[in-house]
Design a protein around this motif. Structure first.
Motif, PDB file in Angstrom:
ATOM      1  N   ILE A  73      72.476 -20.926  44.419  1.00 39.36           N
ATOM      2  CA  ILE A  73      72.117 -20.423  43.130  1.00 39.36           C
ATOM      3  C   ILE A  73      70.398 -20.722  43.037  1.00 39.36           C
ATOM      4  O   ILE A  73      69.975 -21.889  43.367  1.00 39.36           O
ATOM      5  N   ARG A  75      66.738 -19.876  40.888  1.00 38.50           N
ATOM      6  CA  ARG A  75      66.085 -19.472  39.454  1.00 38.50           C
ATOM      7  C   ARG A  75      64.709 -19.099  39.828  1.00 38.50           C
ATOM      8  O   ARG A  75      64.183 -19.606  41.036  1.00 38.50           O
ATOM      9  N   ARG A 112      73.029 -14.023  33.648  1.00 41.68           N
ATOM     10  CA  ARG A 112      72.164 -14.205  34.827  1.00 41.68           C
ATOM     11  C   ARG A 112      72.862 -14.980  35.946  1.00 41.68           C
ATOM     12  O   ARG A 112      72.609 -14.944  37.164  1.00 41.68           O
ATOM     13  N   ASN A 116      73.984 -14.326  40.068  1.00 39.17           N
ATOM     14  CA  ASN A 116      73.581 -15.181  41.145  1.00 39.17           C
ATOM     15  C   ASN A 116      74.948 -15.533  41.757  1.00 39.17           C
ATOM     16  O   ASN A 116      75.168 -15.404  43.091  1.00 39.17           O
ATOM     17  N   ILE A 243      65.649 -13.750  37.158  1.00 40.87           N
ATOM     18  CA  ILE A 243      66.413 -13.104  38.412  1.00 40.87           C
ATOM     19  C   ILE A 243      65.397 -12.867  39.543  1.00 40.87           C
ATOM     20  O   ILE A 243      64.262 -12.326  39.201  1.00 40.87           O
TER      21      ILE A 243
END
Ligand code: GDP
Ligand code: ZN
Length: 308
Positions: A73, A75, A112, A116, A243
């Motif tokens: 994951i 960011r 968002r 992911n 994203i």
């Protein structure tokens, strides 16, 4: 020795070796993995190889290689544009903690995170917290949100970390898995973990308080064991996700409700905006795709938060 990274502080990585002991490791200079540009070369959850550092203090090591990541994951980096920050890797479940106010969790934030997890087919669980504070209207709103997600294949739990309601169900959902938990600061992550383990809850609270100190502090994830083979990776409170590392055409593939329409639009490079013969837009108009999800989709396109 092989090991798994449990905690990262930027330059040190707490790694649990296959011998069951923890080592404080540094990373060897060149550890860059191909592909994505990240601000952290080693992430919590990484499977690594390390050597015991003979020159260092007892229990110190040097990470020499990182095993291929099953998933992660990511960011957007707070410090460096166009860079990502991997929150955690090799997880079996993503837990998204949601509150309706103080703080309010926006649907954009939830979506968002789901993009992911969908990109790696990681199952996601929505945990709605602070139900003890809900008015009737708030309950209806959250029930509607949860029911919309349930149709897309995402399960929900309704809990109160404060009163303990639903907390046992949450604990059970963690069994025999590595889960990563994410949410804004103040959603109640420390309170929840504290209910399950006061000792670990205190450590989670430290991560959480640290991340409140301001957007320029760099904070990191940490893995905890909550019994019965339940591993929970706590991540610092996230304000915005962004994203990264995703092309516009790819994004619709990670919306389960859009997937079945893909390939049926008139143009095969359709981005489902204003193109003629777009079956996705038609499905939105028929109400088959929720408008709020379509708006989330639009906000992720064209680098609105991407590549900024
Ligand atoms: P974190 O930043 O996600 O770790 O959030 P905390 O666990 O520190 O919680 C933030 C605040 O929300 C604290 O004042 C908690 O007491 C409160 N809180 C957490 N869970 C609940 C809940 O289920 N109900 C209520 N009423 N308050 C909660
Ligand atoms: Zn289309």
């Amino acid at each position: 020795m092989n090991g798994i990274v449990w905690k990262s502080t930027g330059s040190w990585y707490k790694t649990k070796g296959t011998d069951g002991r923890y080592y404080q490791c540094r990373a060897r200079g060149k550890l860059k993995l191909k592909g994505i540009k990240t601000t952290n070369p080693v992430a919590v959850g990484d499977h690594v190889e390390f050597i015991i550092d003979e020159k260092g203090e007892e229990g110190q090591g040097i990470i020499t290689s990182i095993g291929e990541r099953k998933n992660y994951i990511i960011r957007k980096s707070v410090q460096k544009a166009a860079y990502g920050h991997i929150l955690a890797s090799n997880i079996d479940q993503l837990v998204i903690m949601i509150t309706i106010n103080k703080p309010r969790t926006s649907q954009g934030f939830i979506d968002r995170l789901l993009i992911n997890s969908e990109s790696f087919r990681i199952p996601a669980l929505l945990v709605f917290n602070k139900i003890d504070l809900w008015s009737d209207e708030e309950r209806d709103e959250m029930k509607a949100l949860s029911s919309m997600y349930s149709k897309l294949g995402y399960d929900s739990l309704f809990i109160s970390a404060l009163t303990g309601e639903g907390v046992e169900d949450f604990h059970q959902s963690l069994a025999r898995k590595v889960s990563m938990i994410a949410g804004h600061s103040g959603v109640g992550k420390s309170t929840l973990v504290n209910k399950l383990s006061p000792e670990i809850g205190q450590q989670v609270k430290e991560i959480s308080d640290f991340s409140l100190k301001g957007k320029h502090t760099t904070t990191f994830a940490e893995m905890f064991e909550l019994g019965s083979d339940a591993f929970l990776i706590d991540t610092p409170g996230i304000k915005e996700l962004g994203i990264i590392d995703m092309e516009d055409w790819e994004i619709s593939h990670y919306f389960p409700e859009m997937r079945k329409f893909l390939g049926s639009c008139k143009f095969n490079n359709c981005l489902h905006l204003h193109e003629p013969g777009c079956v996705v837009v038609e499905a939105v108009e028929r109400g088959e795709i929720h408008v709020s999800r379509y708006l989330s989709y639009l906000s992720m396109l064209g680098g609105e938060d991407n590549r900024r």
